[in-house]
Motif scaffolding. Structure first.
Motif, PDB file in Angstrom:
ATOM      1  N   ARG A 106     -26.925  38.383  48.685  1.00  0.00           N
ATOM      2  CA  ARG A 106     -28.295  37.968  48.390  1.00  0.00           C
ATOM      3  C   ARG A 106     -28.556  36.541  48.886  1.00  0.00           C
ATOM      4  O   ARG A 106     -29.609  36.260  49.464  1.00  0.00           O
ATOM      5  N   ASP A 107     -27.607  35.649  48.642  1.00  0.00           N
ATOM      6  CA  ASP A 107     -27.778  34.264  49.091  1.00  0.00           C
ATOM      7  C   ASP A 107     -28.022  34.204  50.598  1.00  0.00           C
ATOM      8  O   ASP A 107     -28.932  33.510  51.067  1.00  0.00           O
ATOM      9  N   LEU A 108     -27.187  34.913  51.345  1.00  0.00           N
ATOM     10  CA  LEU A 108     -27.322  34.895  52.803  1.00  0.00           C
ATOM     11  C   LEU A 108     -28.609  35.570  53.253  1.00  0.00           C
ATOM     12  O   LEU A 108     -29.300  35.081  54.158  1.00  0.00           O
ATOM     13  N   GLY A 109     -28.928  36.720  52.639  1.00  0.00           N
ATOM     14  CA  GLY A 109     -30.130  37.443  53.030  1.00  0.00           C
ATOM     15  C   GLY A 109     -31.387  36.621  52.794  1.00  0.00           C
ATOM     16  O   GLY A 109     -32.285  36.567  53.641  1.00  0.00           O
ATOM     17  N   LEU A 138     -34.388  44.494  52.077  1.00  0.00           N
ATOM     18  CA  LEU A 138     -33.208  43.970  51.391  1.00  0.00           C
ATOM     19  C   LEU A 138     -33.394  44.039  49.875  1.00  0.00           C
ATOM     20  O   LEU A 138     -32.478  44.427  49.147  1.00  0.00           O
ATOM     21  N   GLU A 139     -34.580  43.672  49.410  1.00  0.00           N
ATOM     22  CA  GLU A 139     -34.846  43.669  47.971  1.00  0.00           C
ATOM     23  C   GLU A 139     -34.848  45.095  47.415  1.00  0.00           C
ATOM     24  O   GLU A 139     -34.407  45.326  46.273  1.00  0.00           O
ATOM     25  N   ARG A 140     -35.306  46.032  48.218  1.00  0.00           N
ATOM     26  CA  ARG A 140     -35.445  47.409  47.737  1.00  0.00           C
ATOM     27  C   ARG A 140     -34.130  48.190  47.821  1.00  0.00           C
ATOM     28  O   ARG A 140     -33.815  48.960  46.896  1.00  0.00           O
ATOM     29  N   LEU A 181     -29.616  45.358  59.023  1.00  0.00           N
ATOM     30  CA  LEU A 181     -29.685  44.164  58.190  1.00  0.00           C
ATOM     31  C   LEU A 181     -28.300  43.784  57.667  1.00  0.00           C
ATOM     32  O   LEU A 181     -27.905  42.608  57.696  1.00  0.00           O
ATOM     33  N   LEU A 182     -27.562  44.777  57.179  1.00  0.00           N
ATOM     34  CA  LEU A 182     -26.200  44.506  56.702  1.00  0.00           C
ATOM     35  C   LEU A 182     -25.326  43.972  57.826  1.00  0.00           C
ATOM     36  O   LEU A 182     -24.568  43.000  57.651  1.00  0.00           O
ATOM     37  N   HIS A 183     -25.438  44.604  58.986  1.00  0.00           N
ATOM     38  CA  HIS A 183     -24.613  44.209  60.131  1.00  0.00           C
ATOM     39  C   HIS A 183     -24.950  42.783  60.569  1.00  0.00           C
ATOM     40  O   HIS A 183     -24.043  41.979  60.865  1.00  0.00           O
TER      41      HIS A 183
END
Length: 535
Positions: A106-109, A138-140, A181-183
């Motif tokens: 979460r911090d990085l995103g 990301l939030e969802r 997004l994860l990648h």
């Protein structure tokens, strides 16, 4: 040997509670709002007792009450997620409180979507125009599952848990977006952040996009029906007409301000876009007049129309939202009476038309009417011809059917066309009045052929036969140009012995020029008048 802690279940005022021992003298009663039977309450109590035992063994009683309260109230997927977080915390991979050794997902995103990373590492992390969409995904989909996991503890299993948690009805493109997004977060953690040694997500993690479904596009006749329909708000019709004729992305067009348009030359500039490739192009015929008319209508309503104000707004005058844009577009097509089934069909092979498919309309119609691939790319921003080629088959069909072109926007929207006709009538009336005044001035002046001027003989009507004042293009012509016709253009003094043609005509021409300028008509300079007459 101490007696094992098992917890207890009890009911008060028809509500079930669990009592769990955290330590000596600390046995909180936890409400079980989702449990309606004694069996369900007993099962939840056993689970809460198990979680408490794990946290006590890991020395994390400081956060035990928080986890137990949430687990007592949750159910289904939310309860599973809490249990997973407890396991991660016990394994040393989760830091719910205080500073962590490494930032969490979460911090990085959030640092990425806020633009913090682009600011701190401008050479390696670019600002994303779609940051709002990324933050929403990301939030969802991501943060609820792995948001509290430290990046140095993030594994492929965690990423798989995110992907398994995606709703099955989500499109393949959505699944790929989440995986990307994860990648990307992991890639940035490797470099430039240097938080981990290597990306835990292997090559091939990103899901493949299957062959796309068939998509719809709007025929020119349907476009005309949509733009003329009073059932669709005017603001929406102006927006759809622009998208159909110019081809930008919906997300790009909603950000246009009046300063992005050069209405004097008929161009538009798009500096910020998805591909970070600024582009500009000449507007389609009638678009400049349509934008001018739309701006004047907005101004008459008291809406802000300054250089930095948005050109396209919704029916309430507010910025257009990207949410549910496809649904609104389909609803407006249906409200206008467009009922071609293929536009609304949803099947394994076809998807219903979306707002993004306004680009399909633009590309298909343009190619069908002979526009080049380069011409199309200048407006759509496509980097390669691969995407353009997807529309060639539909374009060939449109050309064979003779569906025609999209007609000029300034004529297709009745409200804009009415305003433009009104302004044209005002201009024509002004020109007519100027022409009459000019001719009356000629008739009232004492002038004629050079012979009449020298002798002082009064002018006759026949002397003015052939004189014509045409103010549509502000051009003066005289026929025949002989035997004193030149003098017919110059009001003379009553006395034949004196005349002042240049001063009188110059003053009259200046007055006419000021009147024409007030009507936004560019008059011909006085010097050009003299040259035209002398010729």
């Amino acid at each position: 040997m101490p007696r094992p802690r098992t917890g207890s279940t009890f009911q008060t005022s028809g509500k079930w509670f669990a009592r769990v021992t955290l330590k000596a003298g600390d046995r909180p009663a936890l409400s079980l709002p989702t449990c309606t039977t004694e069996a369900a309450a007993a099962k939840r109590t056993a689970l809460l007792n198990d979680l408490a035992e794990k946290l006590r063994s890991a020395g994390r009683l400081d956060v035990a009450r928080n986890f137990l309260d949430r687990a007592a109230a949750a159910d289904g997927a939310a309860l599973d997620q809490i249990c997973r977080h407890v396991d991660l915390l016990v394994a040393g991979r989760l830091s719910p409180n205080g500073p962590a050794l490494a930032p969490t997902i979460r911090d990085l995103g959030e640092a990425w979507t806020r633009g913090d990373l682009a600011r701190d590492y401008p050479d390696h992390v670019k600002h994303k125009s779609s940051a709002g969409n990324d933050a929403g995904r990301l939030e969802r989909y991501v943060y609820p599952v792995v948001g509290d996991i430290r990046i140095d503890a993030f594994t492929l299993d965690d990423a798989d848990a995110v992907m398994r948690g995606l709703p099955p009805e989500r499109a393949p493109a959505t699944r790929r977006h989440v995986a990307q997004l994860l990648h990307r977060i992991c890639e940035m953690a490797v470099f430039p952040l240097r938080l981990i040694e290597k990306n835990p997500l292997p090559r091939g993690f990103l899901p493949k996009i299957p062959p796309g479904k068939a998509k719809g596009w709007v025929y020119p006749a349907e476009d005309a029906t949509l733009l003329a329909s009073p059932a669709v708000p005017l603001a929406c019709r102006v927006f759809y007409g622009f998208l159909h004729r110019e081809g930008p992305r919906h997300s790009e067009a909603i950000k246009f301000t009046y300063s992005d348009f050069d209405l004097a030359r008929g161009t538009v500039n798009l500096d910020e876009n998805k591909t970070d490739d600024p582009r500009a192009w000449a507007l389609s015929p009638g678009m400049t007049a349509a934008i001018r008319a739309w701006r004047e209508l907005r101004a008459r309503e008291g809406a802000p129309v300054g250089p930095d104000d948005l050109v396209f707004v919704n029916e309430r005058g507010l910025p257009i939202s990207e949410n549910h844009a496809a649904d609104r577009y389909r609803d407006h097509l249906a409200a206008a009476g467009i009922d071609r089934p293929i536009l609304f069909e949803k099947s394994k092979a076809r998807q219903p038309i979306r707002i993004h498919d306004t680009r399909a309309t633009f590309i298909t119609v343009s190619l069908a009417n002979g526009k080049s691939e380069t011409w199309v790319q200048d407006r759509t921003g496509h980097k390669s011809s691969i995407m353009i080629n997807r529309y060639r088959r539909a374009a060939r069909t449109a050309a064979e059917l003779g569906l025609g072109e999209l007609r000029s926007l300034d004529q297709m929207i009745p409200e804009l066309a009415h305003l433009l006709r009104e302004k044209a009538t005002e201009k024509a009336t002004l020109l007519s009045d100027l022409r009459k005044a000019w001719i009356q001035n000629l008739l009232q002046s004492r002038f004629g052929s050079s012979t009449r001027i020298r002798t002082g003989t009064p002018s006759q009507a026949k002397d003015f036969k052939g004189a014509m004042a045409l103010f549509g293009d502000v051009v003066i012509s005289v026929d025949p140009l002989r035997s004193g016709a030149f003098w017919m253009l110059f009001p003379l003094a009553r006395r034949s012995s004196g005349y002042r043609p240049f001063a009188t005509v110059r003053d009259g021409w200046a007055a006419a020029s000021r009147a024409l300028a007030a009507a936004s008509i560019a008059p011909l300079p006085f010097s050009a008048l003299l040259l035209a007459v002398a010729a």
